[in-house]
Design an enzyme around this catalytic site. Structure first.
Site, PDB file in Angstrom:
ATOM      1  N   GLU A 173       0.851  -1.198   0.000  1.00 19.24           N
ATOM      2  CA  GLU A 173       0.000   0.000   0.000  1.00 19.24           C
ATOM      3  C   GLU A 173       0.879   1.238   0.000  1.00 19.24           C
ATOM      4  O   GLU A 173       1.877   1.297   0.724  1.00 19.24           O
ATOM      5  CB  GLU A 173      -0.909   0.002   1.222  1.00 19.24           C
ATOM      6  CG  GLU A 173      -1.757   1.262   1.367  1.00 19.24           C
ATOM      7  CD  GLU A 173      -2.666   1.215   2.597  1.00 19.24           C
ATOM      8  OE1 GLU A 173      -3.015   0.092   3.037  1.00 19.24           O
ATOM      9  OE2 GLU A 173      -3.017   2.290   3.129  1.00 19.24           O
ATOM     10  N   GLU A 185      -3.025  11.242   3.277  1.00 14.50           N
ATOM     11  CA  GLU A 185      -4.072  10.991   4.253  1.00 14.50           C
ATOM     12  C   GLU A 185      -4.120  12.178   5.194  1.00 14.50           C
ATOM     13  O   GLU A 185      -3.102  12.804   5.478  1.00 14.50           O
ATOM     14  CB  GLU A 185      -3.806   9.712   5.054  1.00 14.50           C
ATOM     15  CG  GLU A 185      -4.033   8.433   4.281  1.00 14.50           C
ATOM     16  CD  GLU A 185      -3.874   7.211   5.173  1.00 14.50           C
ATOM     17  OE1 GLU A 185      -4.883   6.534   5.448  1.00 14.50           O
ATOM     18  OE2 GLU A 185      -2.728   6.947   5.598  1.00 14.50           O
TER      19      GLU A 185
END
Length: 370
Positions: A252, A257
């Site tokens: 990932e 974020e």
């Protein structure tokens, strides 16, 4: 009584004048004239056809090669000249109906309105209009992009969805939908909207799995983030083999974020499986950023066979060695796909205020360079 010679002469001239005046009146009343010319008739053009050819357009580049150059050709019956109006601007004249025009005021793929006017020899005219989508990029164009210029649902050639609830492995509170209330393209941007819905929340999560997958390159995402506490927006990637090997073995890469409690920084993180002991591994850093909710910023990934770098507005804040010497059986040498979502609550969303109604992440474009 006999008439004298003077009386006869006077009578002759009187009759002559009277006859002449009568003929003149008859000519006026009947509309007759010695002028045999016919008034000119109006000539109105017809069958106006406009064709457009985008420079470098092909099946892989339907909107042109990024130069912004378009060849227009207009033809009409009984037309002797033409005028072109681009997006309501100044009319450009053309005697033969052709126009070579460069669209270079907006980078990306944009719709433009083109009106062409056909003029006849009597200056009568007809017109037609068309919308044309054209790509223009400064420098090398991307190998793939979504400019979100078509109003409606996101392009199904690029995006599918994760749907439903269940916490998504992070105790998240939202249910993902593909409804227009939660995801739509309008005003030239993609809008992912998280909303309070009864006793819960709805949002959307787009993914490019099976549609757009790549290995290595630079990915730029221009986005504006939500401001409400409890929202957890993300721009990230998973290995394309996720369906077969699962997470974290697929790997990932989190390009952006934002936590629900600190809207003045963003995070960049990589996750993978440590194959030496079959344990989860990760590495992440954060960077300060202001005005993330009121202004667009560019979140970027630079990914090569040896390293992963993450940048905000071209300023690098994260770098990690990702080759086989650093990470045995590294997943970062495989194809990945893109994910865009806004979660609610959970491990990075935190507490959701009781008065939350809705907030959104807006994405202006995504561009991949290789």
């Amino acid at each position: 009584m006999a008439l004298n010679i003077k009386s006869l002469i006077f009578l002759f001239f009187s009759l002559t004048l009277l006859t002449s005046w009568s003929c003149s009146d008859d000519s006026i009343d009947s509309g007759n004239s010695d002028d045999n010319s016919v008034p000119n008739s109006n000539v109105v053009p017809s069958n106006l056809i406009l064709t457009t050819v985008l420079q470098g357009a092909d099946s892989n580049n339907p909107y042109g090669n990024g130069s912004g150059i378009v060849n227009f050709n207009a033809q009409a019956i009984d037309a002797v000249s033409y005028g072109f109006v681009i997006d309501g601007g100044t009319e450009v004249q053309s005697t033969d109906g052709t126009l070579l025009y460069t669209f270079n005021t907006k980078e990306g793929i944009e719709y433009y309105n083109v009106t062409v006017i056909a003029y006849s020899s009597t200056n009568d005219a007809i017109e037609t209009s068309a919308n044309v989508a054209v790509s223009y990029y400064i420098g090398t164009p991307p190998v793939w992009a979504d400019e979100f210029f078509q109003t409606g649902a996101p392009n199904s050639e690029n995006w599918t969805y994760d749907l439903g609830a269940g916490g998504w492995g992070n105790n998240e509170a939202q249910t993902y939908t593909n409804n227009a209330a939660n995801v739509i393209v309008e005003d030239g941007v993609l809008k992912i909207m998280a909303k309070a819905s009864g006793s819960g929340y709805t949002s959307s999560r787009l993914k490019s799995i099976g549609l757009v997958e790549f290995k290595y390159g630079r990915l730029d995402v221009r986005a504006k983030l939500p401001s409400s506490a409890g929202t957890w927006p993300a721009i990230w990637m998973l290995g394309a083999n996720f369906p077969s090997v699962g997470w974290p073995a697929c790997g990932e890469i989190d390009i952006m974020e934002q936590t629900g409690w600190d809207k003045n920084k963003t995070l960049g993180t990589c996750h993978w499986l440590n194959t030496s002991n079959s344990s989860y591994a990760s590495y992440g850093l954060d960077t300060a950023i202001s005005n993330v909710s009121s202004e667009f910023h560019v979140y970027s990934l630079e990914w090569s066979a040896n390293s992963i770098k993450i940048l905000v507005n071209d300023i690098q804040f994260f770098v990690m060695n990702s080759d086989g010497s650093a990470i045995p059986n590294t997943p970062f040498q495989n194809d990945f796909f893109i994910i865009l979502n806004v979660a609610m609550g959970g491990s990075l969303g935190g507490d959701i205020p009781s008065n939350f109604t809705e907030d959104r992440m807006e994405v202006d474009y995504i561009r991949l360079f290789q």
